[in-house]
Design a protein around this motif. Structure first.
Motif, PDB file in Angstrom:
ATOM      1  N   ASN A 226      62.925  -3.310 159.788  1.00 25.05           N
ATOM      2  CA  ASN A 226      61.903  -2.776 158.891  1.00 25.05           C
ATOM      3  C   ASN A 226      61.462  -3.846 157.888  1.00 25.05           C
ATOM      4  OD1 ASN A 226      62.134  -0.112 160.001  1.00 25.05           O
ATOM      5  ND2 ASN A 226      64.026   0.141 158.837  1.00 25.05           N
ATOM      6  N   TYR A 227      60.173  -3.849 157.554  1.00 23.77           N
ATOM      7  CA  TYR A 227      59.663  -4.757 156.527  1.00 23.77           C
ATOM      8  C   TYR A 227      59.860  -4.099 155.169  1.00 23.77           C
ATOM      9  CZ  TYR A 227      57.445  -7.591 160.160  1.00 23.77           C
ATOM     10  OH  TYR A 227      57.216  -8.395 161.247  1.00 23.77           O
ATOM     11  N   VAL A 228      60.734  -4.677 154.355  1.00 26.89           N
ATOM     12  CA  VAL A 228      61.086  -4.076 153.067  1.00 26.89           C
ATOM     13  C   VAL A 228      61.236  -5.180 152.020  1.00 26.89           C
ATOM     14  CG1 VAL A 228      62.266  -2.108 154.125  1.00 26.89           C
ATOM     15  CG2 VAL A 228      63.560  -4.184 153.615  1.00 26.89           C
ATOM     16  N   THR A 229      61.322  -4.771 150.763  1.00 30.20           N
ATOM     17  CA  THR A 229      61.608  -5.726 149.693  1.00 30.20           C
ATOM     18  C   THR A 229      63.070  -6.150 149.766  1.00 30.20           C
ATOM     19  OG1 THR A 229      62.264  -4.033 148.102  1.00 30.20           O
ATOM     20  CG2 THR A 229      59.902  -4.606 148.200  1.00 30.20           C
ATOM     21  N   TRP A 230      63.404  -7.187 149.022  1.00 32.42           N
ATOM     22  CA  TRP A 230      64.787  -7.693 149.023  1.00 32.42           C
ATOM     23  C   TRP A 230      65.751  -6.621 148.551  1.00 32.42           C
ATOM     24  CZ3 TRP A 230      68.766  -8.529 145.566  1.00 32.42           C
ATOM     25  CH2 TRP A 230      69.784  -9.392 145.968  1.00 32.42           C
ATOM     26  N   HIS A 231      65.428  -5.912 147.487  1.00 33.69           N
ATOM     27  CA  HIS A 231      66.317  -4.877 146.961  1.00 33.69           C
ATOM     28  C   HIS A 231      66.498  -3.743 147.959  1.00 33.69           C
ATOM     29  CE1 HIS A 231      66.785  -6.511 142.905  1.00 33.69           C
ATOM     30  NE2 HIS A 231      65.498  -6.828 142.950  1.00 33.69           N
ATOM     31  N   HIS A 232      65.429  -3.389 148.659  1.00 30.94           N
ATOM     32  CA  HIS A 232      65.512  -2.353 149.685  1.00 30.94           C
ATOM     33  C   HIS A 232      66.412  -2.826 150.827  1.00 30.94           C
ATOM     34  CE1 HIS A 232      63.142   0.963 152.004  1.00 30.94           C
ATOM     35  NE2 HIS A 232      64.415   0.937 152.381  1.00 30.94           N
ATOM     36  N   ALA A 233      66.272  -4.080 151.225  1.00 37.57           N
ATOM     37  CA  ALA A 233      67.109  -4.635 152.290  1.00 37.57           C
ATOM     38  C   ALA A 233      68.576  -4.598 151.900  1.00 37.57           C
ATOM     39  CB  ALA A 233      66.675  -6.066 152.595  1.00 37.57           C
ATOM     40  N   LYS A 234      68.858  -4.982 150.678  1.00 33.48           N
ATOM     41  CA  LYS A 234      70.245  -4.946 150.188  1.00 33.48           C
ATOM     42  C   LYS A 234      70.798  -3.535 150.264  1.00 33.48           C
ATOM     43  CE  LYS A 234      73.005  -5.714 146.024  1.00 33.48           C
ATOM     44  NZ  LYS A 234      72.959  -6.025 144.574  1.00 33.48           N
ATOM     45  N   ARG A 235      69.982  -2.551 149.869  1.00 33.33           N
ATOM     46  CA  ARG A 235      70.421  -1.156 149.877  1.00 33.33           C
ATOM     47  C   ARG A 235      70.657  -0.661 151.295  1.00 33.33           C
ATOM     48  NH1 ARG A 235      66.822   0.424 146.813  1.00 33.33           N
ATOM     49  NH2 ARG A 235      65.273   1.302 148.256  1.00 33.33           N
ATOM     50  N   GLU A 236      69.773  -1.013 152.225  1.00 32.40           N
ATOM     51  CA  GLU A 236      69.953  -0.569 153.610  1.00 32.40           C
ATOM     52  C   GLU A 236      71.230  -1.155 154.216  1.00 32.40           C
ATOM     53  OE1 GLU A 236      66.902  -0.540 156.454  1.00 32.40           O
ATOM     54  OE2 GLU A 236      65.406   0.422 155.160  1.00 32.40           O
ATOM     55  N   CYS A 237      71.514  -2.413 153.928  1.00 28.22           N
ATOM     56  CA  CYS A 237      72.761  -3.011 154.420  1.00 28.22           C
ATOM     57  C   CYS A 237      73.968  -2.294 153.826  1.00 28.22           C
ATOM     58  CB  CYS A 237      72.819  -4.498 154.073  1.00 28.22           C
ATOM     59  SG  CYS A 237      71.658  -5.550 154.989  1.00 28.22           S
ATOM     60  N   ASN A 238      73.942  -2.070 152.517  1.00 30.17           N
ATOM     61  CA  ASN A 238      75.068  -1.405 151.859  1.00 30.17           C
ATOM     62  C   ASN A 238      75.277   0.006 152.387  1.00 30.17           C
ATOM     63  OD1 ASN A 238      75.434  -3.685 150.310  1.00 30.17           O
ATOM     64  ND2 ASN A 238      74.412  -2.878 148.508  1.00 30.17           N
ATOM     65  N   ASN A 239      74.184   0.723 152.653  1.00 30.88           N
ATOM     66  CA  ASN A 239      74.298   2.084 153.180  1.00 30.88           C
ATOM     67  C   ASN A 239      75.001   2.107 154.532  1.00 30.88           C
ATOM     68  OD1 ASN A 239      72.986   3.163 150.970  1.00 30.88           O
ATOM     69  ND2 ASN A 239      70.994   3.319 151.983  1.00 30.88           N
ATOM     70  N   ALA A 240      74.869   1.014 155.273  1.00 28.47           N
ATOM     71  CA  ALA A 240      75.497   0.913 156.596  1.00 28.47           C
ATOM     72  C   ALA A 240      76.894   0.308 156.523  1.00 28.47           C
ATOM     73  CB  ALA A 240      74.614   0.083 157.521  1.00 28.47           C
ATOM     74  N   GLY A 241      77.413   0.117 155.307  1.00 25.89           N
ATOM     75  CA  GLY A 241      78.736  -0.481 155.160  1.00 25.89           C
ATOM     76  C   GLY A 241      78.742  -1.976 155.363  1.00 25.89           C
ATOM     77  N   LEU A 242      77.569  -2.613 155.226  1.00 28.00           N
ATOM     78  CA  LEU A 242      77.420  -4.051 155.431  1.00 28.00           C
ATOM     79  C   LEU A 242      76.984  -4.710 154.126  1.00 28.00           C
ATOM     80  CD1 LEU A 242      75.313  -3.764 158.711  1.00 28.00           C
ATOM     81  CD2 LEU A 242      77.801  -3.894 158.529  1.00 28.00           C
ATOM     82  N   ILE A 243      76.813  -6.018 154.157  1.00 29.58           N
ATOM     83  CA  ILE A 243      76.220  -6.732 153.038  1.00 29.58           C
ATOM     84  C   ILE A 243      75.029  -7.530 153.553  1.00 29.58           C
ATOM     85  CG2 ILE A 243      78.414  -6.899 151.798  1.00 29.58           C
ATOM     86  CD1 ILE A 243      78.475  -9.890 152.584  1.00 29.58           C
ATOM     87  N   LEU A 244      74.103  -7.828 152.665  1.00 31.34           N
ATOM     88  CA  LEU A 244      72.970  -8.667 153.037  1.00 31.34           C
ATOM     89  C   LEU A 244      73.499 -10.038 153.435  1.00 31.34           C
ATOM     90  CD1 LEU A 244      69.934  -8.290 153.217  1.00 31.34           C
ATOM     91  CD2 LEU A 244      69.730  -9.034 150.848  1.00 31.34           C
ATOM     92  N   GLY A 245      72.915 -10.637 154.478  1.00 29.97           N
ATOM     93  CA  GLY A 245      73.485 -11.785 155.165  1.00 29.97           C
ATOM     94  C   GLY A 245      73.768 -13.007 154.318  1.00 29.97           C
ATOM     95  N   LYS A 246      74.797 -13.737 154.730  1.00 30.84           N
ATOM     96  CA  LYS A 246      75.169 -15.020 154.135  1.00 30.84           C
ATOM     97  C   LYS A 246      75.070 -16.096 155.213  1.00 30.84           C
ATOM     98  CE  LYS A 246      79.123 -14.802 151.855  1.00 30.84           C
ATOM     99  NZ  LYS A 246      80.508 -14.391 151.514  1.00 30.84           N
ATOM    100  N   VAL A 247      74.723 -17.304 154.800  1.00 23.26           N
ATOM    101  CA  VAL A 247      74.720 -18.465 155.694  1.00 23.26           C
ATOM    102  C   VAL A 247      75.611 -19.505 155.040  1.00 23.26           C
ATOM    103  CG1 VAL A 247      73.338 -20.210 156.858  1.00 23.26           C
ATOM    104  CG2 VAL A 247      72.384 -17.943 156.458  1.00 23.26           C
ATOM    105  N   LEU A 248      76.798 -19.697 155.607  1.00 22.54           N
ATOM    106  CA  LEU A 248      77.806 -20.524 154.961  1.00 22.54           C
ATOM    107  C   LEU A 248      77.872 -21.942 155.486  1.00 22.54           C
ATOM    108  CD1 LEU A 248      80.729 -17.912 154.773  1.00 22.54           C
ATOM    109  CD2 LEU A 248      78.976 -18.421 153.066  1.00 22.54           C
ATOM    110  N   ASP A 249      77.312 -22.188 156.676  1.00 26.27           N
ATOM    111  CA  ASP A 249      77.410 -23.532 157.245  1.00 26.27           C
ATOM    112  C   ASP A 249      76.371 -23.690 158.361  1.00 26.27           C
ATOM    113  OD1 ASP A 249      78.463 -22.230 159.526  1.00 26.27           O
ATOM    114  OD2 ASP A 249      80.511 -22.474 158.807  1.00 26.27           O
ATOM    115  N   GLY A 250      76.384 -24.849 158.980  1.00 27.04           N
ATOM    116  CA  GLY A 250      75.421 -25.141 160.034  1.00 27.04           C
ATOM    117  C   GLY A 250      75.553 -24.235 161.238  1.00 27.04           C
TER     118      GLY A 250
END
Length: 377
Positions: A226-250
């Motif tokens: 879905n096309y959403v704002t950043w805050h909406h994306a964060k909320r959708e991830c949290n609702n699913a028991g996830l977190i908004l993505g991290k990129v830690l390395d190559g």
């Protein structure tokens, strides 16, 4: 080397970062670089939220951090091959498998996915319909003689797709497995494949039956369409028991680039650079303190070899909007950008919490495999 990400970074243009030629899977997945069994309780609310991530146009695939469920109705051998044909970042010595359901939690998870994908038939309808069951990886591999010899369930006669024998846990229907025998078009079939229904009950049946299927998922990312704002994306991830993505390395960076290429397609040269289809939201932000970037779980966001910002970024660009650019997005070609958290709408990528702090620097073959198609980046 690592440096705290700040808005005054010297913008290096890193070229030639070594990447691996990797086959890819035509799914919403990115992968871990080694074999990890991620198992956590997922409740019905979280699974419904995961379904929401898929968007209205992606109703054929449902994902959790443990399973990928496909609505396609296929026979057992086809289901097994489809799961086997891809890998989840585990190196080339491992193959994908139909789901192993060896405890109550996973049994509940797979029946919940079936209930979300297909409605349970009401009273009076046929409970044996194709969409009332889901294939799993349990198969009878020994003593296949037919009904009269195989009434008793013996775990040593059965194997999961991983090659392991089942443990004590099972949910067989009354008087099952019965392993009936049938001849069809001159071929003898036995009921030696296990399927699960909407109530989580097990049954043995013939390989030619067609049902949806579930594969084990040992991956890291789940894509939100879905096309959403950043805050909406964060909320959708949290609702699913996830977190908004991290990129830690190559490794993470390359996997997200492959995810873009496979599921969202190649770059459309007619689109402007900042066209919404070119970008995904990540969890990085400096909303608490300008220039002090961190992920939504509080971990500091650090520079890594191969990380590249778009030209002159991050610039905070307050002159463009009413508030500064305080949140992170990633382009399909792998560059990062700071953006507006309230006005722009983009797709996004969530991360399984158990994977959020995994060290992926070992580089043990991050790949997802499907039909041996190779892509280089």
């Amino acid at each position: 080397y690592q440096r705290r990400v700040g808005k005054q970074w010297y913008q290096r243009r890193v070229r030639g970062f070594p990447t691996m030629a990797s086959p890819v899977l035509v799914l919403l997945v990115a992968a871990l670089p080694f074999l990890v069994v991620v198992h956590a309780t997922v409740n019905i609310t979280q699974i419904r939220a995961l379904k929401t991530l898929s968007g209205e146009n992606n109703a054929n695939v449902f994902m959790t951090c443990n399973l990928i469920f496909f609505k396609n109705l296929v026979d057992y051998d086809m289901a097994e091959n489809k799961c086997r044909d891809f890998k989840y970042g585990m190196g080339y010595t491992y193959t994908g498998t139909l789901a192993t359901v060896n405890d109550e939690e996973k049994n509940t998870e797979i029946k919940t996915l079936l209930n979300l994908a297909y409605e349970k038939n009401s009273v009076g309808k046929n409970k044996w319909n194709a969409d009332q069951w889901v294939w799993t990886g349990l198969r009878k591999t020994k003593n296949n003689y037919g009904f009269s010899y195989t009434k008793v369930y013996n775990t040593s006669d059965w194997q999961w797709a991983t090659g392991e024998n089942p443990i004590d846990f099972h949910k067989w229907m009354n008087n099952m497995p019965d392993q009936r025998k049938q001849t069809k078009h001159g071929v003898v079939y036995y009921q030696n494949q296990m399927r699960i229904n909407h109530d989580g009950v097990w049954d043995d049946t013939f390989t030619y039956k067609e049902h949806p299927y579930a594969c084990d998922y040992k991956g890291k990312y789940i894509l939100g369409l879905n096309y959403v704002t950043w805050h909406h994306a964060k909320r959708e991830c949290n609702n699913a028991g996830l977190i908004l993505g991290k990129v830690l390395d190559g490794n993470d960076l390359n996997e997200l680039k492959r995810l873009f290429h496979v599921f969202l397609g190649a770059v459309n040269e007619t689109h402007a650079k900042f066209y919404k289809e070119n970008w995904l939201w990540l969890g990085g932000n400096d909303m608490d303190s300008e220039g002090d970037w961190h992920w939504t779980d509080g971990e500091a966001m650090n520079e890594f070899y191969g990380m590249e910002w778009t030209r002159y970024m991050p610039d905070n660009a307050e002159y463009i909007g009413t508030v500064g650019q305080n949140v992170l997005s990633i382009a399909r070609w792998g560059q990062f950008d700071d953006s507006f958290d309230h006005t722009r709408k983009r797709r996004f990528v969530c991360m399984c919490p158990q994977s959020a702090s995994e060290d992926t620097s070992t580089g043990m073959g991050i790949s997802a495999v499907y039909n041996s198609t190779l892509y280089n980046y």
